[in-house]
Design a protein around this motif. Sequence first.
Motif, PDB file in Angstrom:
ATOM      1  N   ILE A  40       6.083 -38.842  60.718  1.00 16.46           N
ATOM      2  CA  ILE A  40       5.310 -37.610  60.730  1.00 16.46           C
ATOM      3  C   ILE A  40       6.275 -36.458  60.468  1.00 16.46           C
ATOM      4  CG2 ILE A  40       3.508 -38.461  62.278  1.00 16.46           C
ATOM      5  CD1 ILE A  40       4.884 -37.042  64.572  1.00 16.46           C
ATOM      6  N   ASP A  41       5.762 -35.364  59.948  1.00 19.40           N
ATOM      7  CA  ASP A  41       6.609 -34.217  59.611  1.00 19.40           C
ATOM      8  C   ASP A  41       6.690 -33.255  60.787  1.00 19.40           C
ATOM      9  OD1 ASP A  41       7.042 -35.131  57.028  1.00 19.40           O
ATOM     10  OD2 ASP A  41       5.257 -34.132  56.237  1.00 19.40           O
ATOM     11  N   PRO A  42       7.896 -32.852  61.172  1.00 18.41           N
ATOM     12  CA  PRO A  42       8.013 -31.842  62.222  1.00 18.41           C
ATOM     13  C   PRO A  42       7.521 -30.486  61.723  1.00 18.41           C
ATOM     14  CG  PRO A  42      10.159 -32.296  61.248  1.00 18.41           C
ATOM     15  CD  PRO A  42       9.203 -33.281  60.645  1.00 18.41           C
ATOM     16  N   THR A  43       7.143 -29.644  62.655  1.00 18.09           N
ATOM     17  CA  THR A  43       6.689 -28.298  62.296  1.00 18.09           C
ATOM     18  C   THR A  43       7.869 -27.383  62.012  1.00 18.09           C
ATOM     19  OG1 THR A  43       4.740 -28.597  63.711  1.00 18.09           O
ATOM     20  CG2 THR A  43       5.280 -26.339  63.055  1.00 18.09           C
ATOM     21  N   LYS A  52      -0.205 -25.087  69.614  1.00 16.90           N
ATOM     22  CA  LYS A  52      -0.202 -26.007  70.756  1.00 16.90           C
ATOM     23  C   LYS A  52       0.865 -27.080  70.540  1.00 16.90           C
ATOM     24  CE  LYS A  52      -5.092 -25.367  71.887  1.00 16.90           C
ATOM     25  NZ  LYS A  52      -6.397 -26.042  72.112  1.00 16.90           N
ATOM     26  N   PRO A  53       2.128 -26.720  70.785  1.00 15.09           N
ATOM     27  CA  PRO A  53       3.222 -27.658  70.482  1.00 15.09           C
ATOM     28  C   PRO A  53       3.227 -28.875  71.390  1.00 15.09           C
ATOM     29  CG  PRO A  53       4.062 -25.740  71.643  1.00 15.09           C
ATOM     30  CD  PRO A  53       2.622 -25.443  71.329  1.00 15.09           C
ATOM     31  N   VAL A  54       3.470 -30.045  70.786  1.00 17.54           N
ATOM     32  CA  VAL A  54       3.700 -31.282  71.534  1.00 17.54           C
ATOM     33  C   VAL A  54       5.187 -31.403  71.855  1.00 17.54           C
ATOM     34  CG1 VAL A  54       3.532 -33.808  71.442  1.00 17.54           C
ATOM     35  CG2 VAL A  54       1.717 -32.401  70.460  1.00 17.54           C
ATOM     36  N   LEU A  55       6.036 -30.999  70.922  1.00 16.37           N
ATOM     37  CA  LEU A  55       7.475 -30.899  71.153  1.00 16.37           C
ATOM     38  C   LEU A  55       7.852 -29.427  71.122  1.00 16.37           C
ATOM     39  CD1 LEU A  55       8.802 -33.757  68.819  1.00 16.37           C
ATOM     40  CD2 LEU A  55       8.293 -33.888  71.268  1.00 16.37           C
ATOM     41  N   ARG A  56       8.618 -29.001  72.132  1.00 16.38           N
ATOM     42  CA  ARG A  56       8.908 -27.577  72.309  1.00 16.38           C
ATOM     43  C   ARG A  56      10.415 -27.319  72.203  1.00 16.38           C
ATOM     44  NH1 ARG A  56       4.555 -24.981  75.121  1.00 16.38           N
ATOM     45  NH2 ARG A  56       2.894 -26.463  75.672  1.00 16.38           N
ATOM     46  N   PRO A  73      24.676 -46.268  67.602  1.00 14.77           N
ATOM     47  CA  PRO A  73      23.977 -45.648  68.722  1.00 14.77           C
ATOM     48  C   PRO A  73      22.536 -46.147  68.802  1.00 14.77           C
ATOM     49  CG  PRO A  73      24.288 -44.068  66.933  1.00 14.77           C
ATOM     50  CD  PRO A  73      25.027 -45.300  66.545  1.00 14.77           C
ATOM     51  N   ILE A  74      22.048 -46.327  70.031  1.00 13.12           N
ATOM     52  CA  ILE A  74      20.703 -46.811  70.279  1.00 13.12           C
ATOM     53  C   ILE A  74      19.923 -45.729  71.020  1.00 13.12           C
ATOM     54  CG2 ILE A  74      19.288 -48.642  71.270  1.00 13.12           C
ATOM     55  CD1 ILE A  74      21.213 -49.866  69.359  1.00 13.12           C
ATOM     56  N   LEU A  75      18.748 -45.386  70.516  1.00 15.87           N
ATOM     57  CA  LEU A  75      17.872 -44.409  71.157  1.00 15.87           C
ATOM     58  C   LEU A  75      16.583 -45.130  71.534  1.00 15.87           C
ATOM     59  CD1 LEU A  75      17.589 -41.353  71.859  1.00 15.87           C
ATOM     60  CD2 LEU A  75      16.435 -41.080  69.658  1.00 15.87           C
ATOM     61  N   ILE A  76      16.302 -45.228  72.835  1.00 14.00           N
ATOM     62  CA  ILE A  76      15.192 -46.040  73.326  1.00 14.00           C
ATOM     63  C   ILE A  76      14.184 -45.180  74.084  1.00 14.00           C
ATOM     64  CG2 ILE A  76      14.520 -47.999  74.767  1.00 14.00           C
ATOM     65  CD1 ILE A  76      17.286 -49.142  74.453  1.00 14.00           C
ATOM     66  N   ASN A  77      12.953 -45.213  73.645  1.00 12.15           N
ATOM     67  CA  ASN A  77      11.840 -44.627  74.372  1.00 12.15           C
ATOM     68  C   ASN A  77      11.331 -45.683  75.347  1.00 12.15           C
ATOM     69  OD1 ASN A  77       9.372 -43.657  75.224  1.00 12.15           O
ATOM     70  ND2 ASN A  77       8.418 -43.661  73.197  1.00 12.15           N
ATOM     71  N   ILE A  78      11.403 -45.424  76.655  1.00 11.33           N
ATOM     72  CA  ILE A  78      11.110 -46.474  77.632  1.00 11.33           C
ATOM     73  C   ILE A  78      10.419 -45.888  78.862  1.00 11.33           C
ATOM     74  CG2 ILE A  78      13.398 -46.267  78.696  1.00 11.33           C
ATOM     75  CD1 ILE A  78      13.353 -49.346  79.040  1.00 11.33           C
ATOM     76  N   HIS A  79       9.454 -46.633  79.404  1.00 10.23           N
ATOM     77  CA  HIS A  79       8.745 -46.200  80.606  1.00 10.23           C
ATOM     78  C   HIS A  79       9.440 -46.665  81.878  1.00 10.23           C
ATOM     79  CE1 HIS A  79       5.180 -44.080  79.379  1.00 10.23           C
ATOM     80  NE2 HIS A  79       4.853 -45.012  78.501  1.00 10.23           N
ATOM     81  N   ASP A  80      10.129 -47.785  81.811  1.00  7.51           N
ATOM     82  CA  ASP A  80      10.718 -48.393  83.006  1.00  7.51           C
ATOM     83  C   ASP A  80      12.010 -47.663  83.386  1.00  7.51           C
ATOM     84  OD1 ASP A  80      12.075 -50.103  84.850  1.00  7.51           O
ATOM     85  OD2 ASP A  80      10.911 -51.808  84.123  1.00  7.51           O
ATOM     86  N   GLY A 137       5.386 -36.566  74.571  1.00  5.39           N
ATOM     87  CA  GLY A 137       5.968 -36.385  73.244  1.00  5.39           C
ATOM     88  C   GLY A 137       7.085 -37.334  72.879  1.00  5.39           C
ATOM     89  N   LYS A 138       7.324 -38.370  73.687  1.00  3.34           N
ATOM     90  CA  LYS A 138       8.440 -39.279  73.404  1.00  3.34           C
ATOM     91  C   LYS A 138       8.248 -40.012  72.068  1.00  3.34           C
ATOM     92  CE  LYS A 138       8.155 -41.873  77.061  1.00  3.34           C
ATOM     93  NZ  LYS A 138       6.808 -41.387  77.489  1.00  3.34           N
ATOM     94  N   SER A 139       7.083 -40.585  71.876  1.00  2.00           N
ATOM     95  CA  SER A 139       6.831 -41.306  70.627  1.00  2.00           C
ATOM     96  C   SER A 139       6.759 -40.352  69.442  1.00  2.00           C
ATOM     97  CB  SER A 139       5.531 -42.123  70.730  1.00  2.00           C
ATOM     98  OG  SER A 139       5.687 -43.196  71.637  1.00  2.00           O
ATOM     99  N   THR A 140       6.204 -39.174  69.665  1.00  5.03           N
ATOM    100  CA  THR A 140       6.176 -38.161  68.602  1.00  5.03           C
ATOM    101  C   THR A 140       7.586 -37.804  68.172  1.00  5.03           C
ATOM    102  OG1 THR A 140       4.056 -37.220  69.299  1.00  5.03           O
ATOM    103  CG2 THR A 140       5.524 -35.781  68.059  1.00  5.03           C
ATOM    104  N   LEU A 141       8.493 -37.708  69.127  1.00  9.20           N
ATOM    105  CA  LEU A 141       9.892 -37.405  68.814  1.00  9.20           C
ATOM    106  C   LEU A 141      10.482 -38.459  67.889  1.00  9.20           C
ATOM    107  CD1 LEU A 141      12.570 -35.894  69.206  1.00  9.20           C
ATOM    108  CD2 LEU A 141      12.895 -37.181  71.331  1.00  9.20           C
ATOM    109  N   LEU A 142      10.299 -39.739  68.219  1.00 11.70           N
ATOM    110  CA  LEU A 142      10.846 -40.803  67.380  1.00 11.70           C
ATOM    111  C   LEU A 142      10.213 -40.791  65.995  1.00 11.70           C
ATOM    112  CD1 LEU A 142      12.195 -41.719  69.990  1.00 11.70           C
ATOM    113  CD2 LEU A 142      11.521 -44.067  69.451  1.00 11.70           C
ATOM    114  N   ARG A 143       8.917 -40.537  65.921  1.00 11.17           N
ATOM    115  CA  ARG A 143       8.236 -40.525  64.620  1.00 11.17           C
ATOM    116  C   ARG A 143       8.685 -39.351  63.766  1.00 11.17           C
ATOM    117  NH1 ARG A 143       3.477 -41.967  67.974  1.00 11.17           N
ATOM    118  NH2 ARG A 143       3.155 -44.225  67.720  1.00 11.17           N
ATOM    119  N   CYS A 144       9.045 -38.235  64.403  1.00 13.05           N
ATOM    120  CA  CYS A 144       9.599 -37.106  63.640  1.00 13.05           C
ATOM    121  C   CYS A 144      10.986 -37.445  63.093  1.00 13.05           C
ATOM    122  CB  CYS A 144       9.687 -35.855  64.516  1.00 13.05           C
ATOM    123  SG  CYS A 144       8.127 -34.990  64.796  1.00 13.05           S
ATOM    124  N   ILE A 145      11.794 -38.122  63.908  1.00 10.28           N
ATOM    125  CA  ILE A 145      13.160 -38.431  63.497  1.00 10.28           C
ATOM    126  C   ILE A 145      13.173 -39.305  62.251  1.00 10.28           C
ATOM    127  CG2 ILE A 145      15.275 -39.656  64.156  1.00 10.28           C
ATOM    128  CD1 ILE A 145      14.765 -38.655  67.036  1.00 10.28           C
TER     129      ILE A 145
END
Length: 264
Positions: A67-70, A30-34, A213-220, A55-63
């Motif tokens: 958390i460890d990516p699969t 059941k992947p969260v990031l595909r 470079p800036i990578l921003i997870n943002i809702h707005d 999966g936006k926050s999961t992506l940043l935490r993997c980078i």
Amino acid sequence: MNDNSCKGNGGGAPRSLIVKDLVKEYVPGKPVLRGISFEVSGCTTVAIIGPSGTGKSTLLRCINRLIDPTRGSIDVAGHEMTHLSGGELRRARQQVGMVFQEFNLVERLTVIENVLCGRLGSVPVWRAWLRRYPQADIDRAFELIEQVGLADFATARADALSGGQRQRVGIARAVMQSPSIIMADEPTSSLDPKTSVEIMGLLNEFSRARGIPILINIHDVNLAKRFADRIIGMARGSVVFDGPPDELADEHLKDIYGGEGWLQ
């Protein structure tokens, strides 16, 4: 809105992020990031948008390997993050400056002490424990505090600051690391509209001035379109849009967020 001039990093190591075929499964099958793939380099601001749970926050935490990516690979300035552990991983994490939604400051420490925390991975443990940082680091921390507009608050405790001031300290701390990339996880979600604009502008300024470079997870979405050079839209754990803000149309937003009602 954005000034595309870039001073770069003076010919140092390339400041880049390469994510390739990244998969994260908390539950097998059941992947969260595909299979996420993208590259970021140079002085650019990239906004990641998408609904909660995509999966936006999961992506940043993997980078940054919180958390460890699969499966897949994550290259930060030439460091393959997925293969590192222990001391090597701690040193590689210095290449990733983090700006957090809830600021993550040490409340009892002063502004200058919090900014100097950005050097914790680069100084001997005894110096950090005794708070005896090299004078060059102290001078640079004061310079960054001035640049984020907090020169009068350098010796104030973090718990005496407003939310916008705390986020400015968080940005200064991230830049203090001399990172190859800065990642910001919802940096404006707890701030008022005026302060949110100021924080996004400040991140852009550091990107341009230092070639980071800036990578921003943002809702707005409106903030993303105003300040980002590039937008990555995620839905259902996949990238469904990747391009400049002026190409992000309502059809893309419907695909990213689902339905039409929220667009009215």
